[in-house]
Design a protein around this motif. Structure first.
Motif, PDB file in Angstrom:
ATOM      1  N   THR A 193      43.739 -40.988  58.052  1.00 56.44           N
ATOM      2  CA  THR A 193      44.113 -40.109  56.879  1.00 56.44           C
ATOM      3  C   THR A 193      44.535 -38.932  57.079  1.00 56.44           C
ATOM      4  OG1 THR A 193      43.040 -41.625  55.307  1.00 56.44           O
ATOM      5  CG2 THR A 193      43.489 -39.306  54.414  1.00 56.44           C
ATOM      6  N   ALA A 194      43.444 -38.111  57.970  1.00 57.83           N
ATOM      7  CA  ALA A 194      43.444 -36.729  58.288  1.00 57.83           C
ATOM      8  C   ALA A 194      44.635 -36.380  59.115  1.00 57.83           C
ATOM      9  CB  ALA A 194      42.125 -36.296  59.139  1.00 57.83           C
ATOM     10  N   CYS A 195      44.910 -37.395  60.273  1.00 58.88           N
ATOM     11  CA  CYS A 195      46.146 -37.148  61.231  1.00 58.88           C
ATOM     12  C   CYS A 195      47.581 -37.281  60.304  1.00 58.88           C
ATOM     13  CB  CYS A 195      46.195 -38.166  62.382  1.00 58.88           C
ATOM     14  SG  CYS A 195      44.738 -37.897  63.455  1.00 58.88           S
ATOM     15  N   ARG A 196      47.251 -38.209  59.378  1.00 56.66           N
ATOM     16  CA  ARG A 196      48.741 -38.569  58.712  1.00 56.66           C
ATOM     17  C   ARG A 196      48.763 -37.133  57.616  1.00 56.66           C
ATOM     18  NH1 ARG A 196      48.010 -44.868  57.025  1.00 56.66           N
ATOM     19  NH2 ARG A 196      49.927 -45.389  58.762  1.00 56.66           N
ATOM     20  N   ASP A 197      47.761 -36.793  56.913  1.00 60.94           N
ATOM     21  CA  ASP A 197      48.101 -35.675  56.159  1.00 60.94           C
ATOM     22  C   ASP A 197      48.312 -34.198  56.938  1.00 60.94           C
ATOM     23  OD1 ASP A 197      47.309 -37.203  54.176  1.00 60.94           O
ATOM     24  OD2 ASP A 197      45.165 -36.467  53.924  1.00 60.94           O
ATOM     25  N   LEU A 198      47.953 -34.104  58.044  1.00 64.90           N
ATOM     26  CA  LEU A 198      48.054 -32.852  58.744  1.00 64.90           C
ATOM     27  C   LEU A 198      49.488 -33.086  59.449  1.00 64.90           C
ATOM     28  CD1 LEU A 198      44.468 -32.414  59.883  1.00 64.90           C
ATOM     29  CD2 LEU A 198      45.786 -30.848  58.473  1.00 64.90           C
ATOM     30  N   LYS A 199      50.045 -34.139  59.679  1.00 72.07           N
ATOM     31  CA  LYS A 199      51.381 -34.457  60.354  1.00 72.07           C
ATOM     32  C   LYS A 199      51.089 -34.146  61.983  1.00 72.07           C
ATOM     33  CE  LYS A 199      54.604 -33.861  56.444  1.00 72.07           C
ATOM     34  NZ  LYS A 199      53.446 -33.780  55.402  1.00 72.07           N
ATOM     35  N   LEU A 200      50.158 -34.807  62.263  1.00 72.93           N
ATOM     36  CA  LEU A 200      49.856 -34.373  63.824  1.00 72.93           C
ATOM     37  C   LEU A 200      50.543 -35.373  64.910  1.00 72.93           C
ATOM     38  CD1 LEU A 200      45.738 -34.212  63.757  1.00 72.93           C
ATOM     39  CD2 LEU A 200      47.494 -32.386  63.702  1.00 72.93           C
ATOM     40  N   ASP A 201      51.271 -34.853  65.702  1.00 72.27           N
ATOM     41  CA  ASP A 201      51.524 -35.714  66.728  1.00 72.27           C
ATOM     42  C   ASP A 201      50.739 -36.193  67.803  1.00 72.27           C
ATOM     43  OD1 ASP A 201      54.699 -35.104  66.118  1.00 72.27           O
ATOM     44  OD2 ASP A 201      53.947 -32.832  66.217  1.00 72.27           O
ATOM     45  N   GLY A 202      49.648 -35.389  67.911  1.00 75.23           N
ATOM     46  CA  GLY A 202      48.536 -35.886  68.945  1.00 75.23           C
ATOM     47  C   GLY A 202      47.235 -35.626  68.585  1.00 75.23           C
ATOM     48  N   LEU A 203      46.450 -36.334  68.759  1.00 84.57           N
ATOM     49  CA  LEU A 203      45.060 -35.962  68.583  1.00 84.57           C
ATOM     50  C   LEU A 203      44.103 -36.223  69.889  1.00 84.57           C
ATOM     51  CD1 LEU A 203      42.522 -35.456  66.711  1.00 84.57           C
ATOM     52  CD2 LEU A 203      42.283 -38.012  66.535  1.00 84.57           C
ATOM     53  N   VAL A 204      43.661 -35.022  70.387  1.00 86.95           N
ATOM     54  CA  VAL A 204      42.885 -35.025  71.723  1.00 86.95           C
ATOM     55  C   VAL A 204      41.415 -34.929  71.613  1.00 86.95           C
ATOM     56  CG1 VAL A 204      42.315 -33.757  73.885  1.00 86.95           C
ATOM     57  CG2 VAL A 204      44.755 -33.585  72.923  1.00 86.95           C
ATOM     58  N   ILE A 205      40.870 -36.170  71.945  1.00 89.43           N
ATOM     59  CA  ILE A 205      39.284 -36.518  71.956  1.00 89.43           C
ATOM     60  C   ILE A 205      38.536 -35.781  73.272  1.00 89.43           C
ATOM     61  CG2 ILE A 205      37.735 -38.104  71.524  1.00 89.43           C
ATOM     62  CD1 ILE A 205      39.306 -39.445  69.554  1.00 89.43           C
ATOM     63  N   VAL A 206      37.530 -34.906  72.766  1.00 84.82           N
ATOM     64  CA  VAL A 206      36.987 -34.278  74.174  1.00 84.82           C
ATOM     65  C   VAL A 206      35.725 -35.154  74.458  1.00 84.82           C
ATOM     66  CG1 VAL A 206      35.867 -32.162  75.203  1.00 84.82           C
ATOM     67  CG2 VAL A 206      38.290 -32.226  74.146  1.00 84.82           C
TER      68      VAL A 206
END
Length: 618
Positions: A174-187
């Motif tokens: 939901t967060a990635c969709r709401d924020l319209k993210l093209d990418g999520l980088v997990i460290v």
């Protein structure tokens, strides 16, 4: 109330000098054109797990390797990306803080701005909980100014270590969709990147456009496989700990009357302890992997240490330094079984104060034998992955006490005729974890951040940023990306050749290879370390000067260029194709058929589960 995250730090002169340093980029990442070569589809290291992982990850298993190329590379099938539309990317710190993490953010920010100044990088404030709650901080030059080449995770912070439950995964989606993210980088480390793989699969199934990328950042050094040579933070932690150990060694040699028991962080693997032993030359290292392989009991280890104390006393040496990895307690069979029984009672809802009365007879007898302080620590609630709270269990004090008791007995019975045994205990953990990162970790993390952008520009989902050839200078590093699913295994019980994989696919911690070159180096030196007091001080962490570019033994001794070998194999296969063409001589064709048949037969045998399946404890 204002958040402390992203607030400019007050820097010392040393930190200001560090903040001015700008890591260089390998040639393949320079410029604004992304050149990517795709290899063959990937599998996994354990052939018998392939179908299990393939079923669990139908959208992301079997994806190809990716190699990023320099401008001068002549690769006909390379994908050339010159258009870079604005991109919105999120980054989140998972797991324990590791020196160098801030430079991943800096490298990623630098890359997205170089390729399109209108791109936006959002940091999730407060780790995964910040991701679920959509708490963001836009990363800017001003925000980054005092965090470049600095330690800690306080730019964004961290909380829980997982994105695992259905509610957590849905909140991330939901967060990635709401924020319209093209990418999520997990460290993060093994747990975080296992979760990243599941998240990538879920996003692909849900047709969410956000691509998930993992970055290997954990000072334990246990996110290590054919694609990952080392982790961000491992170099720093080993250097800082090695200097602390060396200082203690010199103190022991000067006072000549104390044995120092030093516990080091490392959880299920002893990589940190092994590297620190090679750097500082203590008298003994109790390696968890050796203990597990030989099934040594608590009494076996105590005897081993006491025998060493006694043989040193015969040379009139009444001092020494002994390293113990924090995961040792889970490597000792009877203590591991006791912990599992305690954790099972926790899961049944038994109150902590009542657990001892519910133990089985053998477990109760062992529990009562242990000192009160250890009993209390063993009863602590387990971590989220069902492992013990290893940082809270003072294994070094346990063995110091057991050794002292045994040496007193030997002295009373006339077996030992030396001076009274005296022990001092230390735990070196957070002192190193919060250190300023080494130059290597600054460079490594910054370049990985750039690779994350290249992965997203190539439209890849469920990949980890990777660099090989790391023991060489930065300009010779090979940059690429490997599917997270190719790093996965499924735990099993070894019950003969047909052992059935059980449990969920995951990226599991890599333990010390007892057949590897690093371990062999330790074995060659172990006797001289024990008897000759060849203490070595690598000195303080250097950012400039003669020690700045020295790499760890773990990285330098092993020949790990897996990705390079894959490319070399492809070159040989292409060469065979170019030689054996229709119209070539019968002799050439016969030689090729004979050779390829032999190679195929050998590789087929090696790839069967009965050959490759190794024991993997639950």
């Amino acid at each position: 109330m204002e958040s402390d995250f992203g607030v400019p730090r007050e820097l010392s002169e040393l930190q200001k000098k560090r903040a001015e340093y700008h890591p260089e980029l390998p040639p393949c990442l320079q410029g604004t054109t992304v050149r990517v070569e795709f290899g063959d589809s990937t599998t996994c290291a354990d052939p018998s797990s392939e179908h299990v992982i393939g079923r669990a990850f139908p959208h992301t298993f079997g994806q190809p390797l990716a190699h990023f190329l320099r401008a001068t590379a002549k690769v006909p099938d390379a994908q050339i990306i010159t258009e870079h539309p604005p991109m919105r990317v999120g980054v989140v710190f998972c797991g324990r803080q590791s020196p160098g993490g801030h430079n991943v953010v800096w490298g990623l920010y630098s890359a997205i701005k170089i390729h399109n100044p209108d791109s936006i990088l959002l940091g999730f404030v407060g780790g995964t909980e910040g991701l679920f709650a959509q708490r963001t901080l836009e990363i800017t030059d001003e925000v980054l100014a005092t965090y470049k080449n600095q330690g800690g995770y306080d730019l964004l912070g961290r909380t829980v270590d997982q994105i695992r439950t259905t509610e957590q995964v849905n909140a991330a989606l939901t967060a990635c969709r709401d924020l319209k993210l093209d990418g999520l980088v997990i460290v993060g480390g093994v747990t975080s990147n296992s979760d990243a793989a599941q998240l990538a699969e879920t996003f692909a199934e849900a047709k969410c456009p956000t691509k998930v990328v993992g970055v290997p950042v954990t000072f334990y050094g246990d996110l290590k496989n054919q694609f990952v040579e080392t982790d961000v933070g491992f170099d720093t932690v080993c250097r800082v700990n090695s200097q602390l150990i060396s200082n203690v060694c010199i103190d022991a040699l000067s006072a000549e009357k104390y044995y120092y028991f030093i516990r080091l962080m490392g959880r299920k693997a002893s990589h940190v302890a092994l590297e620190c032993a090679l750097q500082s030359h203590p008298n003994m290292l109790i390696l968890g992997e050796e203990v597990a392989l030989s099934k040594l009991t608590i009494f076996d280890i105590t005897k081993q240490i006491c025998d060493a104390v006694q043989v040193r006393a015969e040379k009139e040496k009444y001092h020494g330094v002994i390293l113990i990895p924090e995961g040792l307690i889970e490597s000792i069979p009877e203590l591991y079984a006791l912990l599992q029984e305690i954790h099972g009672l926790h899961n049944q809802g038994i109150l902590t104060e009542n657990i001892s009365s519910h133990l089985s007879p053998w477990a109760s007898a062992l529990f009562e034998f242990l000192p009160p302080f250890i009993r209390k620590q063993l009863l602590l609630h387990p971590e989220s992955d069902d492992s013990a709270q290893l940082s809270q269990i003072e294994t070094e004090k346990l063995f110091a006490q057991l050794v002292e008791t045994e040496m007193n007995r030997r002295m009373k019975e006339g077996i030992y005729k030396g001076k009274k045994f005296n022990a001092i205990c230390h735990f070196f953990g957070y002192q190193a974890r919060g250190s300023l990162p080494s130059k290597f970790d600054c460079d490594y993390a910054y370049v990985l951040g750039h690779i994350c952008y290249h992965i997203l520009a190539a439209g890849l989902n469920g990949y980890m940023a990777t660099i090989t050839n790391l023991k060489h200078p930065v300009n010779k590093w090979r940059c690429g990306a490997a599917p997270l699913t190719a790093m996965m295994t499924v735990k099993r019980y070894s019950r003969g050749p047909g052992a059935t994989p059980i449990g969920k696919p995951a990226i599991h911690p890599s333990t010390v290879d007892l057949k590897g070159k690093v371990y062999e180096l330790l074995r060659q030196k172990a006797l001289s370390f024990l008897m000759d007091d060849l203490y070595r001080n690598p000195g303080p962490l250097q950012f400039e000067g003669p020690g700045a570019d020295v790499k760890t033994y773990t990285l330098s001794v092993e020949d790990q260029d897996y990705m390079g070998r894959i490319k070399k194999l492809q070159e040989y296969l292409d060469k065979v194709k170019s030689i054996v063409k229709p119209g070539c001589s019968q002799d050439v064709l016969k030689a090729a058929l004979s050779s390829m048949a032999s190679v195929t037969e050998v590789l087929s045998v090696m790839s069967t589960p009965s050959f490759g399946g190794r024991y993997q404890p639950l």
